[in-house]
Motif scaffolding. Structure first.
Motif: not given
Length: 222
Positions: A60-67, A209-222
């Motif tokens: 989860p270190e680079h988690s953007e959204i989802g599990i 299609r009942d579990a999804s996630a995205k990891i991102n190198w440089s993400y922030r919520e604005d």
């Protein structure tokens, strides 16, 4: 239709020096990308890539959204190289299984990598025609690699993509290589001293299609 809005491409600056491209994100992470002495062969086999820095993404270190379905199986590495005319990318991903059935326009719902570019380095704006959100998938309905640029609503011209997949074991793996002309990012060429802003991400979904996630190198919520 665009994929979900996000603050994915923060101002990760890439100053191009005489021998390398360097980048920093979140103030505590840097990446130096060497200029290639010769182009790599875009065939999905990363064995011919020169040594150097490899950027790793893990959940989860680079988690953007989802599990994800299985967090311990979700992650990947990115390699970058460049010359005056092209940006080269080599990616290896580990996932719980391989799901690649959507056409290019909606493949953001599948397993894929995403690349975010602010070529003019003037601020990444969601849906802006001058910025780029590009997806690269190892397969699709025709069982061939796919590429799509959602802000421009088209397959970007001149982009070469190759992939290799293996879902024969307890976990799936795939590798993607791409050659992206700077012209596909709205730039005539790349030279020393130029800066652009980028980020890169991996999306996963399970077969149900009942579990999804995205990891991102440089993400922030604005």
């Amino acid at each position: 239709m665009l994929p979900e809005p996000s603050g994915a491409a923060t101002q990760t600056r890439i100053p191009v020096t005489a021998g390398a491209v360097s980048a920093a994100a979140r103030g505590d992470r840097q990446l130096v990308v060497s200029k290639l002495k010769q182009p790599v062969t875009v065939d999905g086999d990363l064995a011919d890539w020169p040594g150097g820095v490899v950027a790793a993404l893990r959940y989860p270190e680079h988690s953007e959204i989802g599990i994800p379905l299985t967090g311990t199986n979700f992650g990947g590495t990115f390699r970058f190289g460049w010359d005056a005319d092209n940006l080269y990318i080599g990616t290896e991903v580990e996932d719980d299984d391989l799901v690649c059935s959507r056409p290019p326009q909606t493949m953001y719902e599948d397993d894929l990598i995403e690349l975010f570019f602010d070529p003019m380095n003037d601020g990444f704006i969601w849906g802006n025609q001058a910025d780029v959100q590009m997806g690269l998938s190892p397969a699709g309905p025709a069982r061939k690699p796919q590429v799509y640029a959602w802000f421009q609503n088209k397959v970007p011209s001149g982009v070469e993509v190759a992939a290799r997949t293996d879902d024969s074991g307890p976990r799936a793996r795939y590798a993607i290589e791409a050659r992206i002309p700077w012209s596909a990012l709205g730039l005539e060429s790349m030279s020393a001293g130029r800066e652009i802003a980028v980020s890169f991400a991996i999306h996963t979904v399970n077969k149900a299609r009942d579990a999804s996630a995205k990891i991102n190198w440089s993400y922030r919520e604005d």
